[in-house]
Design a protein around this motif. Sequence first.
Motif, PDB file in Angstrom:
ATOM      1  N   HIS A 178       0.825  -1.212   0.000  1.00  0.00           N
ATOM      2  CA  HIS A 178       0.000   0.000   0.000  1.00  0.00           C
ATOM      3  C   HIS A 178       0.860   1.263   0.000  1.00  0.00           C
ATOM      4  CE1 HIS A 178      -3.558  -2.491   0.827  1.00  0.00           C
ATOM      5  NE2 HIS A 178      -2.708  -3.216   1.540  1.00  0.00           N
ATOM      6  N   GLU A 179       2.069   1.143  -0.483  1.00  0.00           N
ATOM      7  CA  GLU A 179       2.976   2.279  -0.626  1.00  0.00           C
ATOM      8  C   GLU A 179       3.921   1.952  -1.771  1.00  0.00           C
ATOM      9  OE1 GLU A 179       5.301   2.609   2.984  1.00  0.00           O
ATOM     10  OE2 GLU A 179       5.142   0.455   3.316  1.00  0.00           O
ATOM     11  N   GLY A 180       4.877   2.798  -2.034  1.00  0.00           N
ATOM     12  CA  GLY A 180       5.741   2.578  -3.179  1.00  0.00           C
ATOM     13  C   GLY A 180       7.163   3.012  -2.920  1.00  0.00           C
ATOM     14  N   ARG A 181       7.807   2.395  -1.954  1.00  0.00           N
ATOM     15  CA  ARG A 181       9.195   2.732  -1.672  1.00  0.00           C
ATOM     16  C   ARG A 181      10.118   2.168  -2.763  1.00  0.00           C
ATOM     17  NH1 ARG A 181       9.958   2.171   4.905  1.00  0.00           N
ATOM     18  NH2 ARG A 181       7.784   2.587   5.478  1.00  0.00           N
ATOM     19  N   TYR A 182      11.307   2.689  -2.814  1.00  0.00           N
ATOM     20  CA  TYR A 182      12.287   2.296  -3.818  1.00  0.00           C
ATOM     21  C   TYR A 182      12.579   0.805  -3.727  1.00  0.00           C
ATOM     22  CZ  TYR A 182      16.747   2.259  -6.365  1.00  0.00           C
ATOM     23  OH  TYR A 182      17.759   1.989  -7.242  1.00  0.00           O
ATOM     24  N   HIS A 183      12.351   0.056  -4.835  1.00  0.00           N
ATOM     25  CA  HIS A 183      12.610  -1.380  -4.895  1.00  0.00           C
ATOM     26  C   HIS A 183      11.967  -2.102  -3.712  1.00  0.00           C
ATOM     27  CE1 HIS A 183      16.470  -0.852  -7.557  1.00  0.00           C
ATOM     28  NE2 HIS A 183      15.338  -0.615  -8.216  1.00  0.00           N
TER      29      HIS A 183
END
Length: 231
Positions: A178-183
């Motif tokens: 539910h988020e979009g952190r790096y890799h």
Amino acid sequence: MRLDKFICDCTGLTRSQAGKVLRQKRVTINGQLVKQASLQVADSDQVVLEGKPLTIVGLRYIMLHKPAGYLCANDDPEHPIVFNLLDEPIVERLHTVGRLDLDTTGLLLITDDGQWSHRISSPKHHIAKTYRVWTADPIGDDAVSLFAEGIMLRGEKDPTKPAELDIVAAHEALLTIHEGRYHQVKRMFAAIGNKVEQLHREKIGGLQLPADLAEGAYRQLTAAELELLAK
């Protein structure tokens, strides 16, 4: 609308470039040669540039089945970019909604609507993204609870938000974040001692990658699909 602005909106030319093609007598309106940049264009007028009718390009909402080996960038000297797969006018106005890694495949959204893109990709809206993951080592049953509690990633101050892991087979799982952190997906599995060998995004919000959309193919989102993403 002024003729020069109309030409710019249809072609991506700058105002000075539009003025140049007019001066070079390359534009007609309703079959008549025109050179006046300030001429007003009506909805009923047919504007033609070098034999090609011009139409203003509206906002576009595209889903692409991204193949491996393509970068989510507008330009790169070393790798092909996802925009090479599109046969669209004024492609330079388009951007990806978030990114998929070079080797990651699956559902990718592309648009020229900045506000819509922000609503989909902004972390504060918590739009779920589901990935099919293949790993080097078997996935332990404890991974389900670990991911549900949140994983502390290397170099981060806060753990990830709770994520849902569904183990499909020993080396395969579906993971919804539910988020979009790096890799993020690769780093989550690395944090529990495993390695992601292959990664494929299947779903964004309520929008599923269609089974009949071939790898490397794309199409415009339908009104119903846009509604799914708006929920």
